[in-house]
Design a protein around this motif. Structure first.
Motif, PDB file in Angstrom:
ATOM      1  N   ALA A 147       0.984  -1.123  -0.105  1.00 26.19           N
ATOM      2  CA  ALA A 147      -0.104  -0.031   0.119  1.00 26.19           C
ATOM      3  C   ALA A 147       0.929   1.204   0.010  1.00 26.19           C
ATOM      4  O   ALA A 147       0.510   2.424  -0.684  1.00 26.19           O
ATOM      5  N   LEU A 148       1.983   1.259   0.650  1.00 23.23           N
ATOM      6  CA  LEU A 148       3.039   2.421   0.660  1.00 23.23           C
ATOM      7  C   LEU A 148       3.673   2.689  -0.347  1.00 23.23           C
ATOM      8  O   LEU A 148       3.516   3.780  -1.180  1.00 23.23           O
ATOM      9  N   VAL A 149       4.005   1.579  -1.123  1.00 24.06           N
ATOM     10  CA  VAL A 149       4.603   1.939  -2.517  1.00 24.06           C
ATOM     11  C   VAL A 149       3.676   2.066  -3.649  1.00 24.06           C
ATOM     12  O   VAL A 149       3.821   3.191  -4.324  1.00 24.06           O
ATOM     13  N   SER A 150       2.204   1.811  -3.547  1.00 27.58           N
ATOM     14  CA  SER A 150       1.291   2.106  -4.301  1.00 27.58           C
ATOM     15  C   SER A 150       0.997   3.587  -4.237  1.00 27.58           C
ATOM     16  O   SER A 150       0.829   4.191  -5.260  1.00 27.58           O
ATOM     17  N   GLN A 151       0.699   4.110  -2.968  1.00 25.40           N
ATOM     18  CA  GLN A 151       0.674   5.222  -2.782  1.00 25.40           C
ATOM     19  C   GLN A 151       1.686   6.141  -3.356  1.00 25.40           C
ATOM     20  O   GLN A 151       1.334   7.413  -4.073  1.00 25.40           O
ATOM     21  N   ALA A 152       2.797   6.049  -3.013  1.00 27.71           N
ATOM     22  CA  ALA A 152       3.979   6.873  -3.360  1.00 27.71           C
ATOM     23  C   ALA A 152       4.232   6.872  -4.885  1.00 27.71           C
ATOM     24  O   ALA A 152       4.466   7.844  -5.316  1.00 27.71           O
ATOM     25  N   GLN A 153       4.038   5.634  -5.327  1.00 27.93           N
ATOM     26  CA  GLN A 153       4.302   5.728  -6.820  1.00 27.93           C
ATOM     27  C   GLN A 153       3.336   6.566  -7.670  1.00 27.93           C
ATOM     28  O   GLN A 153       3.565   7.192  -8.558  1.00 27.93           O
ATOM     29  N   HIS A 154       1.906   6.220  -7.227  1.00 33.43           N
ATOM     30  CA  HIS A 154       1.223   7.317  -8.035  1.00 33.43           C
ATOM     31  C   HIS A 154       1.322   8.763  -7.731  1.00 33.43           C
ATOM     32  O   HIS A 154       1.066   9.209  -8.966  1.00 33.43           O
ATOM     33  N   LEU A 155       1.772   9.217  -6.640  1.00 31.84           N
ATOM     34  CA  LEU A 155       1.688  10.440  -6.372  1.00 31.84           C
ATOM     35  C   LEU A 155       2.719  11.019  -7.061  1.00 31.84           C
ATOM     36  O   LEU A 155       3.019  12.153  -7.784  1.00 31.84           O
ATOM     37  N   THR A 156       4.185  10.277  -6.941  1.00 32.14           N
ATOM     38  CA  THR A 156       5.529  10.820  -7.438  1.00 32.14           C
ATOM     39  C   THR A 156       5.434  10.909  -8.874  1.00 32.14           C
ATOM     40  O   THR A 156       6.492  11.403  -9.592  1.00 32.14           O
ATOM     41  N   SER A 157       4.825   9.716  -9.429  1.00 28.25           N
ATOM     42  CA  SER A 157       4.754   9.458 -10.875  1.00 28.25           C
ATOM     43  C   SER A 157       4.113  10.652 -11.761  1.00 28.25           C
ATOM     44  O   SER A 157       4.444  11.126 -12.745  1.00 28.25           O
ATOM     45  N   TYR A 158       2.925  11.111 -11.135  1.00 33.22           N
ATOM     46  CA  TYR A 158       2.018  12.090 -11.717  1.00 33.22           C
ATOM     47  C   TYR A 158       2.534  13.498 -11.207  1.00 33.22           C
ATOM     48  O   TYR A 158       2.201  14.412 -11.778  1.00 33.22           O
ATOM     49  N   TYR A 159       2.835  13.701  -9.962  1.00 33.33           N
ATOM     50  CA  TYR A 159       3.290  14.753  -9.372  1.00 33.33           C
ATOM     51  C   TYR A 159       4.656  14.967  -8.730  1.00 33.33           C
ATOM     52  O   TYR A 159       4.551  14.353  -7.409  1.00 33.33           O
TER      53      TYR A 159
END
Length: 431
Positions: free
Chosen positions: A226-238
């Protein structure tokens, strides 16, 4: 004053240099603040480009004389003012916060400027409104497109700087990006309140100011994912939002860590129950079953643990990979060879009947299983170990493929029964 003096460069035919000079001077002679200087700069820019392409003689830009005023001279009439800077900013604020009423007010003011104002005043209206919108927090792309459509700005065109100057366009784009980032952060805060248990924990950890990662992160199944999914979504788009996230958590996620997972727990229970059922069979030797258990645990858990532990020791890691390669070749030969042998000897001498059909079907399934488990694009020394790991983790992969729907539990039970039957036939050969 000639065109090169207006642009502030020496005479040249390099259009790139002319464009850079124009962009530099545009910061000083903005159309919304210095319309006269902007008009001279634009004329000089067009003339310089024409001369660079055709080699024409330099064009002189006449600077309009400044009127001399005195106490005895009559005061010249000033242009009619349709709005103040404060009223324009209030209109932009109204558009961003109450769009419908803001659109009505904008249309009313634009109708007055368009019917009573000069061309220069109409152009200034577009620029003043765009500049005011660029200063409003919360500006959205939808609102900007609607305003552009009503005022025919043409923001979807390649170049609309003849209506909205490039510096104002740049500021608007920055404001739109800031709005997107703030919305993403707000969405993250909403998930912290209304999300699942894992999502709430992941968001709180990413937003926290901890200087270390708590130990219970490794013990909570699914939390690392869950941590990786949240961080990747945020840092890839923003990417800009990464500065707001906890640096200790970001560093933790970049490294391979041993954590509990639902996959590991499920496979432990699955194969534990399977071997418990095998121990109840009289034809299966206990020593053979224990050896099979060690092999299963090695490929599901110990192999990754050992490789992670030896990652900083290249020589030891190379030795381990070689030993695993040789061991995996033997295990694959015993596994597939034993099942193939068991299927062949089950075929009756006549070669016909239901048992023959089942044996042929089993041989076909073995071939498909080996082909599906073969890894693509990995070093050959890792291939045998990955094959066994994929075969032993297939119960979880099957449920994952079915998206953990309710009927996946039925298939898991059927798969469990098949595994027990197949393993019992295989282990009987080594009695």
């Amino acid at each position: 004053m000639n065109i090169w003096q207006v642009l502030g460069i020496a005479p040249t035919r390099d259009e790139a240099e002319i464009r850079r000079a124009y962009a530099q001077q545009l910061k000083t002679h903005r159309p919304d603040r210095d319309p006269t200087g902007y008009q001279q700069l634009r004329e000089a820019f067009d003339a310089a480009k024409q001369q660079a392409r055709g080699g024409a003689t330099p064009i002189q830009i006449e600077t309009p004389p400044q009127p001399q005023t005195s106490a005895d001279e009559a005061t010249l009439p000033t242009a009619k003012t349709f709005y103040t800077a404060e009223e324009m900013q209030a209109l932009a604020h109204r558009l961003v916060n109450t769009e419908m009423s803001g659109i009505v007010a904008m249309n009313r003011l634009w109708a007055k400027v368009a019917s009573q104002g000069s061309l220069l005043q109409q152009q200034q209206f577009h620029q003043h409104l765009a500049a005011a919108l660029s200063e409003e927090q919360g500006l959205t792309e939808g609102l900007l497109e609607r305003v552009s459509g009503l005022l025919t700005w043409g923001i979807d065109e390649y170049d609309y700087s003849h209506i909205i100057p490039a510096p104002i366009q740049h500021t608007i784009q920055q404001r739109l990006r800031e709005t997107e980032i703030n919305r993403a952060w707000q969405q993250m805060s909403n998930e912290e309140t209304h999300g699942t248990l894992l999502t709430k924990a992941a968001v709180r950890l990413l937003k926290s100011d901890r200087d270390h990662v708590p130990f219970w992160v490794r013990l909570m199944p699914g939390l690392l994912q869950a941590l990786v999914s949240q961080a990747q979504h945020l840092t890839s788009y923003y990417p800009e939002i990464a500065e707001r996230l906890n640096p200790a958590m970001l560093t933790f996620m970049r490294q391979r860590r041993l954590t509990l997972s639902w996959q590991g727990i499920f496979l432990l229970v699955f194969w534990g129950l399977a071997f418990n059922a095998l121990f109840q069979l009289p034809d299966v030797h206990h020593a053979v079953s224990i050896t099979a258990i060690v092999i299963v645990v090695f490929y599901l858990y110990l192999s990754d643990i050992l490789m992670m532990g030896l990652s900083n020791r290249p020589r030891w890691l190379s030795c381990f990979l070689f030993v695993e390669f040789m061991l995996s070749l033997i295990v694959i030969q015993l596994f597939f060879g034993g099942l193939f042998f068991a299927a062949v000897i089950a075929i009756p001498p006549s070669g016909h009947g239901a048992m023959a059909l089942v044996s042929l079907l089993a041989i076909l399934v073995l071939c498909i299983m080996f082909w599906a488990a073969w890894p693509k694009g990995v070093p050959l020394i890792r291939a045998p170990g990955i094959i066994m790991s994929r075969i032993l983790s297939s119960p979880w992969k099957m449920m994952e493929w079915m998206n953990f729907a309710w009927f996946s539990a039925i298939w898991a039970i059927l798969y469990f029964a098949i595994c027990v039957i197949v393993l019992s036939e295989l282990l009987k050969l080594f009695k």
